[in-house]
Design an enzyme around this catalytic site. Structure first.
Site, PDB file in Angstrom:
ATOM      1  N   ARG A  89       0.854  -1.197   0.000  1.00 21.23           N
ATOM      2  CA  ARG A  89       0.000   0.000   0.000  1.00 21.23           C
ATOM      3  C   ARG A  89       0.893   1.253   0.000  1.00 21.23           C
ATOM      4  O   ARG A  89       1.165   1.828  -1.042  1.00 21.23           O
ATOM      5  CB  ARG A  89      -0.965  -0.023   1.201  1.00 21.23           C
ATOM      6  CG  ARG A  89      -2.127   0.960   1.055  1.00 21.23           C
ATOM      7  CD  ARG A  89      -1.759   2.385   1.362  1.00 21.23           C
ATOM      8  NE  ARG A  89      -1.479   2.590   2.778  1.00 21.23           N
ATOM      9  CZ  ARG A  89      -0.998   3.725   3.281  1.00 21.23           C
ATOM     10  NH1 ARG A  89      -0.729   4.737   2.471  1.00 21.23           N
ATOM     11  NH2 ARG A  89      -0.754   3.845   4.558  1.00 21.23           N
ATOM     12  N   ASP A  90       1.400   1.617   1.173  1.00 20.13           N
ATOM     13  CA  ASP A  90       2.250   2.813   1.265  1.00 20.13           C
ATOM     14  C   ASP A  90       3.478   2.654   0.370  1.00 20.13           C
ATOM     15  O   ASP A  90       3.899   3.594  -0.317  1.00 20.13           O
ATOM     16  CB  ASP A  90       2.676   3.004   2.729  1.00 20.13           C
ATOM     17  CG  ASP A  90       2.985   4.442   3.081  1.00 20.13           C
ATOM     18  OD1 ASP A  90       3.395   5.190   2.187  1.00 20.13           O
ATOM     19  OD2 ASP A  90       2.827   4.819   4.254  1.00 20.13           O
ATOM     20  N   CYS A  92       3.903   9.278   0.745  1.00 16.07           N
ATOM     21  CA  CYS A  92       2.635   9.859   0.285  1.00 16.07           C
ATOM     22  C   CYS A  92       2.867  10.661  -0.982  1.00 16.07           C
ATOM     23  O   CYS A  92       3.655  11.610  -0.977  1.00 16.07           O
ATOM     24  CB  CYS A  92       2.044  10.758   1.375  1.00 16.07           C
ATOM     25  SG  CYS A  92       0.554  11.604   0.824  1.00 16.07           S
ATOM     26  N   ASN A 130       8.800   4.514   4.283  1.00 13.89           N
ATOM     27  CA  ASN A 130       8.499   4.093   5.652  1.00 13.89           C
ATOM     28  C   ASN A 130       9.776   3.548   6.287  1.00 13.89           C
ATOM     29  O   ASN A 130      10.737   3.234   5.603  1.00 13.89           O
ATOM     30  CB  ASN A 130       7.487   2.937   5.623  1.00 13.89           C
ATOM     31  CG  ASN A 130       6.145   3.348   5.085  1.00 13.89           C
ATOM     32  OD1 ASN A 130       5.963   3.450   3.875  1.00 13.89           O
ATOM     33  ND2 ASN A 130       5.205   3.578   5.957  1.00 13.89           N
TER      34      ASN A 130
END
Ligand code: COA
Ligand code: ZN
Length: 314
Positions: free
Chosen positions: A17-18, A242, A251
């Site tokens: 996802r991220d 993002c 991350n």
């Protein structure tokens, strides 16, 4: 309220996802599914599978439905999808996700850039999602983006963050993530905010979501642990960020996080060699190097042979 470093931490993998949302290249659906299936075998507690968002906003996750349908789910892993609005939530419920991750930013400017609405409108949208999820088995987590600072507005008052967490719970969400969207948090700030959160919401499950944008990611994990937190998002290889925050980078790396926790004697339940093997497969999948350190250096316990000239002298 328990304080001090907990004996066990829960590792929540967000690479598909991220990690993928900011990648320049689309990763084919079958590669995403194979990666998630392999991660399911490593002992991570949760996997954030995808986002049910506008494919125009995040083209790399346009195959959310297909990925959710194709993965092989293990009963001991919680499969999560990020949702920005009711439409995304309905799609995630239809895909039978275990948990929906609802996001809004504590800073108005980032919420307008990311979700194209005010935080107040996002929160109103949450009410509709709670209603849609009523009677289903889906858990609802609320993420507070830019909780430790906004790339447009700077520092956010702790009270504002905690009041937003209270609003999440009042709307009917079950758990909360404090997200450092662009790696602005520092360890003292993390200790203070996590301590304040736990003092106010002792029985609420709290996740910390750190980015290593300024090299403080794992120091922030230690600060959060010392304030009693035990759930951490992380991305294999340390990729991610993002797309709607200038200067966003990856991350904290899952394998670096697990390596640190193991070295400290904090149990994770994760098979680190398996995770490292997967991290080392990422550059070929993505077409570029990864920021994670341990995949390159090896574990601190992986010793090297004594140099030949020293062995001869022994
Ligand atoms: N899933 C798929 N498509 C969606 C959608 C969803 N959940 N919500 C909206 N859309 C589509 C609409 O159909 C519309 O499509 P079109 O342009 O082909 O007509 C388009 O997205 C815009 O819809 P609109 O309702 O006008 O929303 P918007 O333009 O204000 O965008 C968001 C709002 C939140 C849907 C969009 O900005 C988004 O998906 N952002 C993702 C943010 C993100 O993932 N950030 C990183 C993680 S924090
Ligand atoms: Zn993030």
């Amino acid at each position: 309220m328990r304080t001090g470093v907990p004996p066990r931490a829960f590792i929540q993998e967000v690479v598909t996802r991220d990690g993928l949302q900011i990648e320049p290249r689309f990763l084919p659906t079958e590669d995403k599914v194979a990666l998630i299936d392999a991660l399911s075998q490593t002992g991570v507690a949760k996997i954030e599978v995808t986002s049910f968002v506008s494919p125009r906003a995040v083209p790399n996750l346009a195959d959310a439905r297909e990925v959710a349908r194709a993965i092989r789910r293990r009963p001991d892993v919680t499969y999560v999808a990020l949702v920005p609005n009711l439409r995304g939530a309905e799609a995630a419920l239809e895909a039978d996700m275990d948990e929906l991750n609802l996001v809004l930013s504590v800073s108005e400017t980032h919420n307008l850039a990311n979700m194209r609405m005010t935080p107040q409108d996002s929160l109103e949208g949450f009410r509709a999602i709670v209603a849609a999820a009523a009677g289903t088995r889906a858990a609802l987590n609320g993420s507070i983006a830019t909780a430790f600072g906004c790339p447009f507005e700077g520092a956010q008052p702790a009270e504002k963050v905690l009041d937003l967490a209270e609003a999440y719970l009042a709307v009917g969400l079950h758990s909360v993530t404090l997200a450092d969207t662009t790696g602005m948090a520092n360890p003292r700030q993390v200790f203070a905010l996590v301590s304040a959160f736990r003092a106010r919401f002792d029985d609420v499950k709290l996740t910390l979501h750190f980015h290593n944008t300024r090299g403080m990611g794992l120091a922030n994990v230690l600060a959060a642990l010392e304030a009693g937190a035990d759930r951490f998002d992380a991305s294999l290889g340390g990729i991610g960020g993002c797309p709607f925050a200038p200067g966003a980078t990856g991350n904290i790396s899952t394998e670096d996080l697990v390596h640190m926790l193991e070295a400290m004697g904090v149990e994770t339940g994760v098979d680190l060699p398996a995770l490292l093997a997967l991290a080392r497969s990422l550059p070929a999948l993505l077409g570029h190097d990864i920021p994670g350190q341990v995949a390159k250096a090896g574990r601190s316990g992986d010793l090297h042979p004594v140099p030949a000239h020293l062995r001869a002298a022994q």
